[in-house]
Write a protein that holds these residues in place. Structure first.
Motif, short mmCIF file in Angstrom:
data_model
loop_
_atom_site.label_atom_id
_atom_site.label_comp_id
_atom_site.label_asym_id
_atom_site.label_seq_id
_atom_site.Cartn_x
_atom_site.Cartn_y
_atom_site.Cartn_z
N ASP A 131 -3.50 -31.29 18.96
CA ASP A 131 -3.95 -30.01 19.52
C ASP A 131 -5.06 -29.37 18.70
O ASP A 131 -5.87 -28.62 19.22
CB ASP A 131 -2.78 -29.02 19.61
CG ASP A 131 -1.76 -29.43 20.65
OD1 ASP A 131 -2.10 -30.22 21.56
OD2 ASP A 131 -0.62 -28.95 20.57
N GLN A 132 -5.10 -29.67 17.39
CA GLN A 132 -6.06 -29.02 16.50
C GLN A 132 -7.20 -29.92 16.03
O GLN A 132 -8.27 -29.42 15.70
CB GLN A 132 -5.33 -28.51 15.25
CG GLN A 132 -4.31 -27.45 15.56
CD GLN A 132 -3.55 -27.05 14.31
OE1 GLN A 132 -3.33 -27.86 13.40
NE2 GLN A 132 -3.15 -25.79 14.26
N TYR A 133 -6.97 -31.24 15.97
CA TYR A 133 -7.93 -32.13 15.33
C TYR A 133 -8.12 -33.43 16.09
O TYR A 133 -7.23 -33.90 16.79
CB TYR A 133 -7.45 -32.52 13.92
CG TYR A 133 -7.14 -31.37 13.03
CD1 TYR A 133 -8.15 -30.59 12.48
CD2 TYR A 133 -5.83 -31.04 12.71
CE1 TYR A 133 -7.86 -29.53 11.64
CE2 TYR A 133 -5.53 -29.99 11.88
CZ TYR A 133 -6.55 -29.24 11.34
OH TYR A 133 -6.26 -28.18 10.51
N LYS A 134 -9.29 -34.02 15.88
CA LYS A 134 -9.51 -35.42 16.20
C LYS A 134 -9.54 -36.11 14.83
O LYS A 134 -10.36 -35.76 13.97
CB LYS A 134 -10.83 -35.62 16.94
CG LYS A 134 -11.02 -37.06 17.38
CD LYS A 134 -12.17 -37.20 18.34
CE LYS A 134 -12.17 -38.59 18.92
NZ LYS A 134 -13.19 -38.73 19.95
N LEU A 135 -8.61 -37.03 14.61
CA LEU A 135 -8.41 -37.63 13.30
C LEU A 135 -8.84 -39.09 13.28
O LEU A 135 -8.62 -39.83 14.25
CB LEU A 135 -6.93 -37.53 12.91
CG LEU A 135 -6.33 -36.13 12.87
CD1 LEU A 135 -4.83 -36.20 12.68
CD2 LEU A 135 -6.98 -35.31 11.78
N TYR A 136 -9.40 -39.48 12.15
CA TYR A 136 -9.82 -40.85 11.91
C TYR A 136 -9.06 -41.32 10.67
O TYR A 136 -9.37 -40.88 9.55
CB TYR A 136 -11.33 -40.92 11.67
CG TYR A 136 -12.13 -40.33 12.80
CD1 TYR A 136 -12.59 -41.12 13.83
CD2 TYR A 136 -12.38 -38.96 12.85
CE1 TYR A 136 -13.33 -40.58 14.89
CE2 TYR A 136 -13.11 -38.41 13.89
CZ TYR A 136 -13.58 -39.21 14.91
OH TYR A 136 -14.29 -38.67 15.93
N PRO A 137 -8.06 -42.19 10.83
CA PRO A 137 -7.22 -42.58 9.68
C PRO A 137 -8.00 -43.30 8.59
O PRO A 137 -8.92 -44.07 8.86
CB PRO A 137 -6.20 -43.54 10.30
CG PRO A 137 -6.23 -43.27 11.76
CD PRO A 137 -7.62 -42.80 12.07
N ALA A 171 -10.18 -38.49 8.02
CA ALA A 171 -11.42 -37.80 8.32
C ALA A 171 -11.11 -37.02 9.59
O ALA A 171 -10.33 -37.49 10.43
CB ALA A 171 -12.55 -38.79 8.55
N ALA A 172 -11.68 -35.83 9.74
CA ALA A 172 -11.25 -35.00 10.86
C ALA A 172 -12.37 -34.16 11.43
O ALA A 172 -13.30 -33.77 10.73
CB ALA A 172 -10.13 -34.06 10.39
N CYS A 173 -12.23 -33.88 12.71
CA CYS A 173 -13.05 -32.90 13.40
C CYS A 173 -12.10 -31.83 13.91
O CYS A 173 -11.19 -32.12 14.68
CB CYS A 173 -13.80 -33.55 14.56
SG CYS A 173 -14.77 -32.37 15.52
N ARG A 174 -12.28 -30.59 13.44
CA ARG A 174 -11.44 -29.48 13.88
C ARG A 174 -11.94 -29.06 15.27
O ARG A 174 -13.10 -28.67 15.43
CB ARG A 174 -11.52 -28.33 12.89
CG ARG A 174 -10.57 -27.20 13.18
CD ARG A 174 -10.47 -26.22 12.03
NE ARG A 174 -11.78 -25.74 11.62
CZ ARG A 174 -12.02 -25.12 10.46
NH1 ARG A 174 -11.03 -24.90 9.61
NH2 ARG A 174 -13.23 -24.71 10.16
N LEU A 175 -11.09 -29.16 16.26
CA LEU A 175 -11.50 -28.96 17.65
C LEU A 175 -11.88 -27.52 17.97
O LEU A 175 -12.71 -27.29 18.85
CB LEU A 175 -10.39 -29.44 18.58
CG LEU A 175 -10.06 -30.94 18.48
CD1 LEU A 175 -8.89 -31.28 19.39
CD2 LEU A 175 -11.27 -31.80 18.78
N SER A 176 -11.32 -26.54 17.27
CA SER A 176 -11.61 -25.14 17.58
C SER A 176 -13.08 -24.78 17.35
O SER A 176 -13.64 -23.96 18.08
CB SER A 176 -10.71 -24.20 16.77
OG SER A 176 -10.98 -24.35 15.39
N ASP A 177 -13.71 -25.41 16.35
CA ASP A 177 -15.11 -25.09 16.06
C ASP A 177 -15.98 -26.32 15.81
O ASP A 177 -17.13 -26.20 15.41
CB ASP A 177 -15.20 -24.13 14.87
CG ASP A 177 -14.59 -24.70 13.60
OD1 ASP A 177 -14.10 -25.85 13.60
OD2 ASP A 177 -14.60 -23.98 12.58
#
Length: 84
Positions: free
Chosen positions: A9-15, A53-59
């Motif tokens: 719900d909050q992030y797109k994650l790259y393990p 590694a992550a992209c925070r979806l809210s911003d």
């Protein structure tokens, strides 16, 4: 080999390929430094951890997410981590 992504719900994650576990633990910290070196082994944490590694979806801010099995490890990480 393609990296599998995980979308929450909050992030797109790259393990991280260095993760010993394939879980997203309950306690999480977003680190807004996508290129910071995070060496979890030197922090001598008691429980299991994972790094993404992550992209925070809210911003759409890029960074890293560290997840912890134990709340005490999260507190220790927040106290010890300083970006390089």
């Amino acid at each position: 080999m393609a990296t599998q992504t995980i979308t929450t719900d909050q992030y797109k994650l790259y393990p991280s390929p260095r993760n010993q576990y394939r879980e997203i633990f309950e306690h999480q910290v977003f680190v807004p430094y996508p290129y910071a070196i995070i060496d979890l082994e030197v922090m001598e944490l008691a429980g299991k951890t994972t790094l993404y590694a992550a992209c925070r979806l809210s911003d759409m801010k890029m960074g890293q997410v560290v997840t912890f099995e134990l709340a005490a490890d999260q507190a220790k990480f927040e106290r010890l981590f300083t970006p390089d």
